[in-house]
Write a protein that holds these residues in place. Structure first.
Motif, PDB file in Angstrom:
ATOM      1  N   VAL A  10       0.842  -1.181   0.000  1.00  0.00           N
ATOM      2  CA  VAL A  10       0.000   0.000   0.000  1.00  0.00           C
ATOM      3  C   VAL A  10       0.886   1.243   0.000  1.00  0.00           C
ATOM      4  N   GLU A  11       0.478   2.242  -0.771  1.00  0.00           N
ATOM      5  CA  GLU A  11       1.222   3.501  -0.833  1.00  0.00           C
ATOM      6  C   GLU A  11       1.302   4.138   0.554  1.00  0.00           C
ATOM      7  N   GLY A  12       2.489   4.625   0.917  1.00  0.00           N
ATOM      8  CA  GLY A  12       2.637   5.386   2.157  1.00  0.00           C
ATOM      9  C   GLY A  12       2.927   4.568   3.390  1.00  0.00           C
ATOM     10  N   VAL A  35      -5.402 -13.743  -4.416  1.00  0.00           N
ATOM     11  CA  VAL A  35      -4.433 -12.660  -4.578  1.00  0.00           C
ATOM     12  C   VAL A  35      -3.146 -13.054  -3.850  1.00  0.00           C
ATOM     13  N   ALA A  36      -2.014 -12.952  -4.563  1.00  0.00           N
ATOM     14  CA  ALA A  36      -0.713 -13.294  -3.968  1.00  0.00           C
ATOM     15  C   ALA A  36       0.103 -12.035  -3.670  1.00  0.00           C
ATOM     16  N   ARG A  37       0.079 -11.069  -4.573  1.00  0.00           N
ATOM     17  CA  ARG A  37       0.803  -9.796  -4.397  1.00  0.00           C
ATOM     18  C   ARG A  37      -0.112  -8.698  -4.906  1.00  0.00           C
ATOM     19  N   GLU A  38      -0.147  -7.569  -4.228  1.00  0.00           N
ATOM     20  CA  GLU A  38      -1.040  -6.472  -4.631  1.00  0.00           C
ATOM     21  C   GLU A  38      -0.324  -5.156  -4.415  1.00  0.00           C
ATOM     22  N   ILE A  39      -0.329  -4.311  -5.442  1.00  0.00           N
ATOM     23  CA  ILE A  39       0.293  -2.993  -5.309  1.00  0.00           C
ATOM     24  C   ILE A  39      -0.507  -1.997  -6.146  1.00  0.00           C
ATOM     25  N   GLY A  40      -0.530  -0.764  -5.678  1.00  0.00           N
ATOM     26  CA  GLY A  40      -1.206   0.285  -6.416  1.00  0.00           C
ATOM     27  C   GLY A  40      -0.572   1.614  -6.092  1.00  0.00           C
ATOM     28  N   ASN A  41      -0.845   2.601  -6.903  1.00  0.00           N
ATOM     29  CA  ASN A  41      -0.429   3.964  -6.561  1.00  0.00           C
ATOM     30  C   ASN A  41      -1.373   4.972  -7.207  1.00  0.00           C
ATOM     31  N   PRO A  68      18.492  20.442  -1.893  1.00  0.00           N
ATOM     32  CA  PRO A  68      18.875  19.264  -1.121  1.00  0.00           C
ATOM     33  C   PRO A  68      18.542  17.957  -1.835  1.00  0.00           C
ATOM     34  N   MET A  69      19.359  16.942  -1.573  1.00  0.00           N
ATOM     35  CA  MET A  69      19.076  15.590  -2.053  1.00  0.00           C
ATOM     36  C   MET A  69      17.902  15.022  -1.263  1.00  0.00           C
ATOM     37  N   VAL A  70      17.010  14.329  -1.965  1.00  0.00           N
ATOM     38  CA  VAL A  70      15.859  13.707  -1.309  1.00  0.00           C
ATOM     39  C   VAL A  70      16.006  12.191  -1.424  1.00  0.00           C
ATOM     40  N   MET A  71      15.806  11.483  -0.322  1.00  0.00           N
ATOM     41  CA  MET A  71      15.864  10.027  -0.363  1.00  0.00           C
ATOM     42  C   MET A  71      14.451   9.465  -0.358  1.00  0.00           C
ATOM     43  N   GLU A  72      14.166   8.590  -1.349  1.00  0.00           N
ATOM     44  CA  GLU A  72      12.864   7.925  -1.418  1.00  0.00           C
ATOM     45  C   GLU A  72      13.064   6.443  -1.148  1.00  0.00           C
ATOM     46  N   MET A  73      12.222   5.870  -0.301  1.00  0.00           N
ATOM     47  CA  MET A  73      12.251   4.425  -0.080  1.00  0.00           C
ATOM     48  C   MET A  73      10.875   3.864  -0.365  1.00  0.00           C
ATOM     49  N   GLY A  74      10.829   2.713  -1.006  1.00  0.00           N
ATOM     50  CA  GLY A  74       9.530   2.138  -1.320  1.00  0.00           C
ATOM     51  C   GLY A  74       9.629   0.710  -1.806  1.00  0.00           C
ATOM     52  N   LYS A  75       8.529   0.271  -2.391  1.00  0.00           N
ATOM     53  CA  LYS A  75       8.371  -1.111  -2.830  1.00  0.00           C
ATOM     54  C   LYS A  75       8.169  -1.119  -4.349  1.00  0.00           C
ATOM     55  N   ASN A  85       5.672   2.144  -5.228  1.00  0.00           N
ATOM     56  CA  ASN A  85       5.128   3.229  -4.414  1.00  0.00           C
ATOM     57  C   ASN A  85       6.007   3.451  -3.191  1.00  0.00           C
ATOM     58  N   SER A  86       5.810   4.601  -2.584  1.00  0.00           N
ATOM     59  CA  SER A  86       6.652   5.041  -1.481  1.00  0.00           C
ATOM     60  C   SER A  86       6.217   4.384  -0.176  1.00  0.00           C
ATOM     61  N   ASN A  87       7.175   4.187   0.725  1.00  0.00           N
ATOM     62  CA  ASN A  87       6.842   3.727   2.082  1.00  0.00           C
ATOM     63  C   ASN A  87       6.405   4.877   2.987  1.00  0.00           C
ATOM     64  N   GLU A  88       6.704   6.096   2.569  1.00  0.00           N
ATOM     65  CA  GLU A  88       6.422   7.262   3.412  1.00  0.00           C
ATOM     66  C   GLU A  88       5.055   7.836   3.073  1.00  0.00           C
ATOM     67  N   PRO A  89       4.264   8.204   4.088  1.00  0.00           N
ATOM     68  CA  PRO A  89       2.996   8.875   3.786  1.00  0.00           C
ATOM     69  C   PRO A  89       3.280  10.235   3.139  1.00  0.00           C
ATOM     70  N   PRO A  90       2.362  10.709   2.278  1.00  0.00           N
ATOM     71  CA  PRO A  90       2.580  12.024   1.668  1.00  0.00           C
ATOM     72  C   PRO A  90       2.610  13.107   2.739  1.00  0.00           C
ATOM     73  N   PRO A  91       3.272  14.234   2.458  1.00  0.00           N
ATOM     74  CA  PRO A  91       3.307  15.326   3.454  1.00  0.00           C
ATOM     75  C   PRO A  91       1.893  15.839   3.709  1.00  0.00           C
ATOM     76  N   ALA A  92       1.699  16.360   4.910  1.00  0.00           N
ATOM     77  CA  ALA A  92       0.398  16.954   5.233  1.00  0.00           C
ATOM     78  C   ALA A  92       0.147  18.107   4.266  1.00  0.00           C
ATOM     79  N   PRO A  93      -1.083  18.232   3.748  1.00  0.00           N
ATOM     80  CA  PRO A  93      -1.339  19.316   2.799  1.00  0.00           C
ATOM     81  C   PRO A  93      -1.152  20.681   3.450  1.00  0.00           C
ATOM     82  N   ALA A  94      -0.744  21.629   2.629  1.00  0.00           N
ATOM     83  CA  ALA A  94      -0.605  23.010   3.127  1.00  0.00           C
ATOM     84  C   ALA A  94      -1.977  23.513   3.550  1.00  0.00           C
ATOM     85  N   PRO A  95      -2.067  24.253   4.662  1.00  0.00           N
ATOM     86  CA  PRO A  95      -3.373  24.750   5.107  1.00  0.00           C
ATOM     87  C   PRO A  95      -3.959  25.706   4.064  1.00  0.00           C
ATOM     88  N   THR A  96      -5.264  25.599   3.855  1.00  0.00           N
ATOM     89  CA  THR A  96      -5.903  26.463   2.858  1.00  0.00           C
ATOM     90  C   THR A  96      -6.212  27.838   3.468  1.00  0.00           C
TER      91      THR A  96
END
Lengths: 170, 170
Positions: free
Chosen positions: A66-68, A146-152, B124-131, B152-163
């Motif tokens: 799962v994303e995130g 389902v064996a593997r599942e991924i989405g984005n 700055p360099m950004v490091m992304e980790m995911g699957k 997809n990324s292992n990190e949740p997206p940043p909190a949205p900027a306040p409107t």
């Protein structure tokens, strides 16, 4: 007469050889139908908020990506992930499959998803659109799971909140 | 004596049947080695900023499913996507494969990625980790190419900027 028989035999051998070549990745209509039903059952489990039904569609060693968040390993952890998601939100997921390929006891299904997420604590419904890729495996009893599942997501993440207050307008 | 022979024959039949069952999804060491090399070549293409080399590892009808945008269809569009990414950023990608399964002319490779993204314009360099999950297909010439790719990324997206501006501290 003998010549015609020889020709017929040659033709039969050629046809049989062709059929055998195609047999290396047999995609029977039964397999495709089973995978289509799996997809429908998954959508129904989401709509019903039925985590147990959703998790039952995965193999015991399935992996959800799962994303995130890190990978969710195994059906028990997958069940827990659905229970948590469904406790927080009402989910209305629709899967639009764009291709299904079967290769022996393995298959993949690829397409687009649309998910309407409504927080149970109140707040606006959020619509997510994205892509999915699912690997399926035929089980010993002939069923597909389902064996593997991924989405984005198709949408870029929101701009990060500023770490420092914006300068005052002049 | 006859009894021993019968036992031996039974054992042989059982062993042969076992071998045939495993043969339904043959994964030769040559296939696994070719897929491992493909992964290394992909990392090398990223490190060299070589979009043509990266795109050459995909089949002509390959589909890239990148987070935050719609699917990229076909090798030409995939080449364009790498050219654009490499024009903007220096990419250092490493793939940590956790499994490779081969089923006839199809295979999948699943694992973790780490990507160091350094903007060429500075910053700055950004490091992304995911699957990642990649479907591979054996080509007519016996080589393996990427057919479908998603991550997809292992990190949740940043909190949205306040409107609206945050209320003043009291």
């Amino acid at each position: 007469m003998l010549r015609s028989l020889a020709l017929l035999l040659t033709l039969l051998v050629a046809l049989t050889a062709g059929a055998c070549t195609r047999m290396t990745t047999p995609a029977t209509s039964a397999d495709l139908k089973a995978i289509q039903e799996l997809r429908s059952n998954f959508e129904a489990a989401m709509a019903a908020g039925d985590a147990d039904k959703a998790a039952s569609l995965y193999g015991p060693d399935a992996i959800r990506m799962v994303e995130g968040q890190p990978s969710i390993m195994g059906r028990e952890a997958i069940l827990a992930s659905y229970r948590m998601a469904m406790a927080n939100d009402k989910l209305e997921l629709s899967l639009n499959s764009e291709e299904t390929k079967v290769a022996g006891d393995w298959a993949f299904d690829r397409g687009q998803f649309m998910n309407h997420v409504t927080p149970k604590a109140g707040g606006p419904m959020v619509m997510e659109m994205g892509k999915y890729l699912v690997i399926l495996q035929k089980q010993a009893d002939g069923s597909w799971k389902v064996a593997r599942e991924i989405g984005n997501s198709n949408e870029p993440p929101p701009a990060p909140a500023p770490t420092a207050p914006a300068p005052p307008a002049k």
